[in-house]
Write a protein that holds these residues in place. Structure first.
Motif, PDB file in Angstrom:
ATOM      1  N   ASP A   1      61.918 -40.426 -78.549  1.00 57.53           N
ATOM      2  CA  ASP A   1      61.465 -39.413 -77.584  1.00 57.53           C
ATOM      3  C   ASP A   1      61.613 -37.988 -78.138  1.00 57.53           C
ATOM      4  OD1 ASP A   1      64.179 -39.480 -77.597  1.00 57.53           O
ATOM      5  OD2 ASP A   1      64.432 -39.202 -75.432  1.00 57.53           O
TER       6      ASP A   1
ATOM      7  N   THR B   1      68.000 -38.021 -80.657  1.00 60.49           N
ATOM      8  CA  THR B   1      67.205 -39.079 -80.022  1.00 60.49           C
ATOM      9  C   THR B   1      68.081 -40.205 -79.460  1.00 60.49           C
ATOM     10  OG1 THR B   1      66.785 -39.882 -82.260  1.00 60.49           O
ATOM     11  CG2 THR B   1      64.997 -38.688 -81.189  1.00 60.49           C
TER      12      THR B   1
ATOM     13  N   SER C   1      52.907 -33.250 -73.581  1.00 60.55           N
ATOM     14  CA  SER C   1      54.369 -33.287 -73.382  1.00 60.55           C
ATOM     15  C   SER C   1      54.979 -31.886 -73.452  1.00 60.55           C
ATOM     16  CB  SER C   1      55.029 -34.161 -74.450  1.00 60.55           C
ATOM     17  OG  SER C   1      54.920 -33.534 -75.719  1.00 60.55           O
TER      18      SER C   1
END
Ligand code: BEZ
Ligand code: FE
Length: 302
Positions: free
Chosen positions: A107, A149, A263
Motif C-alpha cells: 500500500d 508498508t 489515490s
C-alpha cells in the motif's frame, strides 16, 4: 475532420526494403558497443525512431521543423528554466518513467512528477510550522503520518513540501529572491507530522516558450490540476516524490503533465471563518482548510 492515412501499407516492396535496410545498418552500427545497457538503449531508440518516421511518412519539411523546435527548446533552457523536462512532462514521458521505476508495492503511496520548482535548501520548520513565508493564499492545515508498508511509524522522515501561491506562481518564478511556499520538516517519534500551507490552486506550467507553442498548436491547455508537492526521504525507504490533489478540482482529468493518480486526490475541507484551528492559530475572519495525507513508504530497493 480530415483523416490522415498511414501510407506504410501502400509502400512498394522495393521502397520498403530500402528503408528496412537502412534501419538494419544503423542497428548493426551499435552491435560492438561494449556497454550492454547503452547498446540496448541506442538500438531500442533507433528501432522506435525509424518506425515512427516510416509510420507517419515524415516529410523533410516536418523533420526541419522538429530540429528547429528542439533547437528552440535548447536555447530557452538555462539554470532556472528546463524546457526539455517540460517537454518530457507534456509528452507523458516523465510520468511513464516514474511508472516504470515505481512499481506498486503493497500500500505504498504512489509517486508522481517532480516538476521544475523544487529547491534544495528550503528552510526547516518545526512540526505545525508554516511553509507559506508570506505567500498569498488560503491557510491550509495539513497533517498525517509517515509509516512503512508494515504499518510501523517512520520517525524522523524528512518531508519536503512546496507549492505555488494563490496567483499560480512558485517563489522561484519571482525575481526578488523570496523564499515562500516551501519548507522541510521531520516526522516525530510516532511518524506524525503537520504544517500550515496554502490551499492549492490551479496554475499553468510555463508556456511562454516552445513547449507552450506546441500546446497551443495542438489545442492543449497548459494548466496543472491544483496540487501540493511532497518529497519524503527516510533511511531504508524508497524516496517518495509525489503530490496531493484536491477532490472536486475540474482539472483533475486534464492535468497537462498527466500527474494525477486517484489515490493522491484528497479532501481539502474548507472551515468557516471563526472555526478554531488545530494549534490555536488566530486567523481572524479568514476561512481556512484542512487536509490529511498519510504517507506510506516502500522499502528501499523495491
Ligand atoms: C509542477 O508541478 O511544479 C510542474 C510539473 C511539471 C511541469 C511544470 C510544473
Ligand atoms: Fe507544481
Amino acid at each position: 475532420m480530415t483523416e490522415i492515412q498511414n501510407t506504410e501499407s501502400t509502400i512498394p516492396t522495393e521502397q520498403s526494403q530500402v528503408e528496412e535496410t537502412l534501419t538494419a545498418n544503423v542497428l548493426r552500427s551499435f552491435e560492438d558497443c561494449q556497454d550492454p545497457r547503452l547498446k540496448q538503449l541506442m538500438q531500442g531508440l533507433v528501432k522506435h525512431l525509424h518506425a515512427f518516421i516510416r509510420d507517419v511518412r515524415l516529410t523533410e519539411e516536418e523533420w526541419n521543423k522538429a530540429i528547429e523546435f528542439l533547437t528552440a527548446v535548447g536555447h530557452i533552457t538555462d539554470d532556472r528554466r528546463q524546457e526539455f523536462i517540460l517537454l518530457s512532462d507534456v509528452l507523458g514521458a516523465s510520468m511513464q518513467t516514474i511508472n516504470v521505476n515505481n512499481a506498486a508495492y503493497k500500500d505504498a503511496t504512489e509517486a508522481t512528477v517532480f516538476g521544475p520548482f523544487f529547491v534544495d535548501d528550503a528552510p526547516e520548520i518545526p512540526i505545525g510550522g508554516d511553509i507559506a513565508g508570506g505567500a498569498p493564499g488560503q491557510p491550509c492545515w495539513v497533517e498525517g503520518t509517515v509509516t512503512d508498508t508494515d504499518g510501523n511509524p517512520v520517525p524522523n522522515a524528512r518531508i519536503e513540501v512546496w507549492e505555488a501561491d494563490e496567483d499560480g506562481f512558485y517563489d522561484v518564478q519571482y525575481t526578488d529572491d523570496r523564499v515562500a511556499g516551501r519548507a522541510h520538516l521531520f516526522s516525530d517519534q510516532d511518524g506524525q507530522y503537520s504544517f500550515w500551507g496554502l490551499t492549492p490552486t490551479p496554475y499553468p506550467i510555463p508556456h511562454d516558450g516552445p513547449v507552450g507553442q506546441l500546446l497551443e498548436a495542438t489545442g492543449r491547455s497548459p494548466m496543472r490540476a491544483s496540487h501540493l508537492h511532497f518529497m519524503v526521504t527516510a533511511p531504508e525507504c524508497r524516496t517518495l516524490v509525489t503530490h496531493i490533489f484536491v477532490t472536486g478540482d475540474e482539472l483533475l482529468k486534464y492535468d497537462t503533465v498527466f500527474g494525477v493518480k486517484q489515490s493522491l486526490v484528497k479532501d481539502f475541507v474548507e472551515q468557516p471563518a471563526g472555526t478554531p484551528t488545530p494549534d490555536g492559530r488566530a486567523l481572524g475572519d479568514a476561512t481556512w482548510a484542512k487536509a490529511r495525507f498519510d504517507i506510506v513508504l516502500a522499502p528501499a530497493g523495491t
